[in-house]
Design an enzyme around this catalytic site. Sequence first.
Site, short mmCIF file in Angstrom:
data_model
loop_
_atom_site.label_atom_id
_atom_site.label_comp_id
_atom_site.label_asym_id
_atom_site.label_seq_id
_atom_site.Cartn_x
_atom_site.Cartn_y
_atom_site.Cartn_z
N ASN A 1 -75.91 -77.73 -3.69
CA ASN A 1 -74.79 -77.12 -4.46
C ASN A 1 -74.07 -75.52 -4.02
O ASN A 1 -74.83 -75.13 -3.64
CB ASN A 1 -75.88 -76.72 -5.92
CG ASN A 1 -75.11 -75.07 -6.95
OD1 ASN A 1 -73.87 -74.94 -6.32
ND2 ASN A 1 -75.52 -74.06 -7.95
N LYS B 1 -72.72 -73.58 -4.30
CA LYS B 1 -72.46 -71.94 -4.94
C LYS B 1 -70.93 -71.39 -4.40
O LYS B 1 -70.17 -72.07 -4.03
CB LYS B 1 -73.68 -70.94 -4.58
CG LYS B 1 -75.04 -71.78 -5.50
CD LYS B 1 -76.57 -70.77 -5.13
CE LYS B 1 -77.38 -71.49 -6.06
NZ LYS B 1 -78.83 -70.95 -5.85
N HIS C 1 -76.32 -73.48 -14.63
CA HIS C 1 -77.52 -72.69 -13.55
C HIS C 1 -77.12 -71.62 -13.90
O HIS C 1 -77.02 -71.08 -14.74
CB HIS C 1 -76.23 -73.05 -12.47
CG HIS C 1 -76.95 -72.43 -11.35
ND1 HIS C 1 -77.39 -71.46 -11.18
CD2 HIS C 1 -77.66 -73.55 -10.44
CE1 HIS C 1 -78.12 -71.58 -10.32
NE2 HIS C 1 -78.54 -73.15 -9.79
N GLU D 1 -77.45 -69.18 -13.00
CA GLU D 1 -76.94 -67.77 -12.39
C GLU D 1 -75.93 -67.98 -13.64
O GLU D 1 -75.38 -66.48 -13.76
CB GLU D 1 -76.25 -67.98 -11.05
CG GLU D 1 -77.38 -67.47 -9.65
CD GLU D 1 -77.05 -68.72 -8.80
OE1 GLU D 1 -76.42 -69.38 -8.71
OE2 GLU D 1 -78.32 -69.25 -8.15
N GLU E 1 -85.53 -75.58 -13.02
CA GLU E 1 -84.57 -74.42 -11.91
C GLU E 1 -86.01 -73.42 -12.04
O GLU E 1 -84.72 -73.16 -13.04
CB GLU E 1 -83.17 -74.71 -11.27
CG GLU E 1 -82.62 -75.83 -11.27
CD GLU E 1 -81.51 -75.19 -10.02
OE1 GLU E 1 -81.08 -75.78 -8.86
OE2 GLU E 1 -80.47 -74.85 -10.11
N GLY F 1 -84.01 -69.35 -4.76
CA GLY F 1 -83.16 -68.32 -3.19
C GLY F 1 -83.94 -67.51 -3.12
O GLY F 1 -84.13 -66.17 -2.64
N SER G 1 -85.29 -73.29 -3.71
CA SER G 1 -85.81 -73.38 -2.77
C SER G 1 -86.11 -74.85 -2.32
O SER G 1 -87.43 -74.45 -1.29
CB SER G 1 -86.68 -72.04 -1.86
OG SER G 1 -86.63 -71.21 -2.60
P1 13P Z 1 -81.72 -72.49 -3.33
O1 13P Z 1 -81.99 -73.71 -2.87
O2 13P Z 1 -80.78 -71.68 -2.20
O3 13P Z 1 -83.20 -71.35 -3.74
O4 13P Z 1 -80.86 -72.05 -4.72
C1 13P Z 1 -81.23 -74.02 -6.09
C2 13P Z 1 -80.45 -73.54 -7.02
O5 13P Z 1 -79.79 -72.67 -7.61
C3 13P Z 1 -79.70 -74.78 -6.69
O6 13P Z 1 -78.90 -75.33 -7.74
#
Ligand code: 13P
Length: 255
Positions: A9, A11, A95, A97, A169, A175, A215
Amino acid sequence: MRTKLIAGNWKMNLSKAESVTLASEVLHKVPKSAKAQVLLIPAFIHIDAVAQVISKSQLLLGAQDVYFEKSGAFTGEVSTEMLLELGVSHVLVGHSERRHVIHETDAVLNRKLIAATSEKLVGIYCVGETLQERNSGKAAEVILHQLKTGLANLSHDVIAMGHLVIAYEPVWAIGTGQTATPDHAQETHAFIRARLAELLSPELADRIRIQYGGSVKKANAAELLAKPDIDGLLVGGASLIVDEFVGIIQAAEKS
Ligand code: 13P
């Protein structure tokens, strides 16, 4: 046997040129015979450019979001048909976010998941608790609520066709560099599968792939993928680094 699904992803990162370069580097480093499925999820605006690079390859193309209406006066939104036309096969729904930064509601996410899965896309429905919810002992309750509201009225037929993937997640792991331990992730995945068996059926629950995200990097991919209920990984930051992402795919190949 559930085929492992490794998704990157991206983003809101990378220019068009960087997206094309990353896609072609991944393409050249992933063996054609790979048994895991590999999915690239660029920003909407770069999907077409990435599609040109990976068309006719084994790599799959995803989108980070989709709107539930077919067409019309919905400024800024993108429909399932538009995604399908570009060769997109998978779409993220819910997601963290989008839940916590954009404030999408359960009702909207449910409509998006129904629209995506009934229009021949694979919906990757994301669930997971925040740190506060975890610390107050509410993780299970939150995840169950997300499953119940997200999957309401979803056709069992489309699920049986493989159009639903769940991604666990934990928000506190995204992150932050703080990965859930493989045991913790496995425990939550087993919990999710048990709830899917109740909400849908044991047969469907057995077939639905559950990805872990938060992560993930090449250093921890193998031990996560070794767990029986972890059927793939949804990778953010590490999917932007070729060597990391390819290392994660190689871990899936060995699992
Ligand atoms: P990270 O791998 O940067 O922690 O992000 C995970 C994520 O949100 C994937 O959709």
